[in-house]
Write an enzyme that holds these catalytic residues in place. Structure first.
Site, short mmCIF file in Angstrom:
data_model
loop_
_atom_site.label_atom_id
_atom_site.label_comp_id
_atom_site.label_asym_id
_atom_site.label_seq_id
_atom_site.Cartn_x
_atom_site.Cartn_y
_atom_site.Cartn_z
N GLU A 200 2.91 4.40 -0.35
CA GLU A 200 2.74 4.00 1.05
C GLU A 200 2.52 5.19 1.99
O GLU A 200 3.16 5.28 3.05
CB GLU A 200 3.94 3.16 1.51
CG GLU A 200 4.16 1.94 0.64
CD GLU A 200 5.38 1.10 1.01
OE1 GLU A 200 6.19 1.56 1.83
OE2 GLU A 200 5.52 -0.01 0.48
N ASN A 243 0.32 4.20 -4.83
CA ASN A 243 0.74 2.80 -4.75
C ASN A 243 0.88 2.44 -3.27
O ASN A 243 1.42 3.22 -2.49
CB ASN A 243 2.10 2.68 -5.45
CG ASN A 243 2.56 1.28 -5.70
OD1 ASN A 243 1.85 0.50 -6.33
ND2 ASN A 243 3.76 0.94 -5.24
N HIS A 279 1.69 -7.73 -2.16
CA HIS A 279 2.65 -8.67 -1.59
C HIS A 279 1.86 -9.64 -0.72
O HIS A 279 1.47 -9.30 0.40
CB HIS A 279 3.70 -7.93 -0.76
CG HIS A 279 4.59 -7.05 -1.60
ND1 HIS A 279 5.52 -7.57 -2.48
CD2 HIS A 279 4.67 -5.71 -1.73
CE1 HIS A 279 6.15 -6.58 -3.09
NE2 HIS A 279 5.64 -5.44 -2.66
N GLU A 308 3.14 -5.00 -7.66
CA GLU A 308 4.28 -5.67 -7.01
C GLU A 308 3.92 -7.07 -6.51
O GLU A 308 4.36 -7.49 -5.44
CB GLU A 308 4.80 -4.83 -5.82
CG GLU A 308 5.18 -3.42 -6.18
CD GLU A 308 5.76 -2.61 -5.03
OE1 GLU A 308 6.15 -3.21 -4.00
OE2 GLU A 308 5.84 -1.38 -5.17
N ASP A 310 3.78 -10.65 -5.36
CA ASP A 310 4.49 -11.90 -5.11
C ASP A 310 3.72 -12.65 -4.03
O ASP A 310 2.87 -12.06 -3.35
CB ASP A 310 5.98 -11.73 -4.77
CG ASP A 310 6.30 -10.70 -3.70
OD1 ASP A 310 5.39 -10.35 -2.91
OD2 ASP A 310 7.46 -10.26 -3.63
#
Ligand code: XIL
Length: 402
Positions: A200, A243, A279, A308, A310
């Site tokens: 990030e 990432n 996400h 990651e 979801d």
């Protein structure tokens, strides 16, 4: 992101986790945490026994069994972070069913919090490797690879570092980062498939997150290349990744990575991969250019991964469960994210950020939202689970021989 609890709490839970993970994966193991750590020989026998048990239970009906050869299907391992504020014990240490399902279903594990600075390096002169060791050992026993997460990030840094930073010279601060990377990456050398070295580092507009990220603010952009070089020296086998969230599409933020990675590669910096966290939310459209975006990074010679995933759902007024339509939309998003990855030759790692709603970070961080994972709190498979499994099976014929 929130601040975590005192390292002491973490340490206590960690010791239990270690004891548990040192024994074979079976019910007996989990109820007998005091058993001694297995010798190398015993570990081999344990693995064989685990494999047999799996076969006996008919574990072909899982995500990992459905995946094409060489394609890793992963999950975050619950522990630390928001979990410490919940009224349950450390999931990885205590939840037998959780451990069994995770062993059965997945071929890759990511430390959800346990390798982050505030956990693994809770005071300046002390590294707490127990929880991360436990994950790496459990993964080995279950034939799983591990993704390391993360080394250079603005969030979840330990309080000692935040407090000390203004008093430290640039050289001291750089020395602290270098030592951390050497120690942490070095400890797991040969046992980590992919490291999220930098996490990030860009803002939505494609500028560096300089104010928030203490490393970049103090040491400048050049610290990023150094972090990759140090990580590579400590573990030449691990694939080193950038990432981030919000980089699923082709947009200013992913463009910034596209430019930076080309610059770094031109300087010979060992960058191996680019990963959109993914996400997602059913409140927004699916990022339809995800595959094209991954492909342009693959075309630079990079590995790609979804790290990651979801898909959170906003519950409708007065509802406690998502509607059937919401579940169908969620399943569609999971499927399309997986298809995008499967469609890119260098995308061989696909990780969901937790597999059961029981431990998901979503309701804690996104008010009024939830049901973001592929299993209910009781480990029942949702439409999203079946969408992943069917998609993996469909891909088996055509993919995965590389
Ligand atoms: C989250 C964890 O899931 C929580 O347990 C913790 O409290 C905060 O961090 N992007 C990342 C992850 O890279 O490390 C974050 O994980 C989710 C967003």
């Amino acid at each position: 992101m929130r601040r975590a609890r005192s390292p002491r709490t973490t340490f206590r839970a960690a010791r239990v986790a270690t004891a548990l993970a040192a024994v074979p994966l079976s019910l007996a193991a989990v109820v007998a945490p005091a058993a001694a750590a297995p010798t190398a020989e015993r570990a081999g026998t344990d693995r064989a026994a685990t494999e047999r048990a799996r076969h006996d239970r008919g574990d072909r009906d899982t995500l990992r069994a459905a995946a094409p050869k060489g394609f890793r299907i992963g999950t975050a391992v619950a522990g630390g972070g928001h979990h410490e504020e919940q009224d349950y014990a450390d999931p990885f240490a205590y939840d037998v069913e959780y451990r069994e399902v995770m062993a059965r279903e997945f071929s890759s594990l990511s430390a959800e919090n346990q390798m982050k600075w505030e956990y693994i390096h809770p005071s300046r002169d002390f590294y707490n490797f127990y929880p991360a060791d436990a994950i790496v050992r459990y993964a080995k026993q279950n034939g799983q690879v591990v993704r390391g997460h993360t080394l250079l990030w603005h969030s979840q840094n330990p309080q000692w570092l935040i407090d000390a930073e203004p008093t430290l010279s640039d050289a001291e601060l750089e020395g602290i980062l270098k030592e951390h990377i050497q120690k942490v990456v070095g400890r797991y050398a040969g046992q980590i498939q992919q490291w999220d070295v930098a996490n990030e580092i860009f803002l939505e507009d494609g500028t560096l997150r300089t104010e928030e990220n203490l490393w970049i603010r103090r040491l400048g952009e050049g610290i990023i290349a150094k972090a990759f070089r140090w990580a590579h020296e400590a573990d030449p086998e691990a694939k080193l990744f950038f990432n981030d969230y919000g980089v699923e599409s082709i947009n200013p933020k992913s463009n910034a990575y596209y430019e930076l990675i080309q610059d770094l590669k031109a300087q010979g910096v060992p960058v191996d991969g680019f990963a959109p966290q993914s996400h997602l939310s059913t409140d927004y459209g699916f990022p339809g250019d995800l595959q094209a975006n991954l492909q342009r990074f693959a075309d630079l010679g990079l590995e790609t991964a979804i790290t990651e995933l979801d898909v959170r759902i906003t519950l409708e007024e007065g509802e406690t469960e998502p509607t059937a339509a919401q579940q169908a939309q969620q399943a569609d998003y999971y499927q399309r994210a997986l298809e995008a990855c499967l469609g890119v030759r260098t995308c061989n790692s696909f990780t969901i950020w937790g597999f059961t709603d029981k431990y998901s970070w979503v309701p804690v961080f996104f008010e009024g939202q939830g049901s973001a994972t592929v299993m209910t709190e009781d480990y029942e498979r949702k439409p999203a689970y079946h969408a992943l499994q069917d998609t993996l099976r469909a891909a088996r014929g055509g993919r995965g021989r590389h």
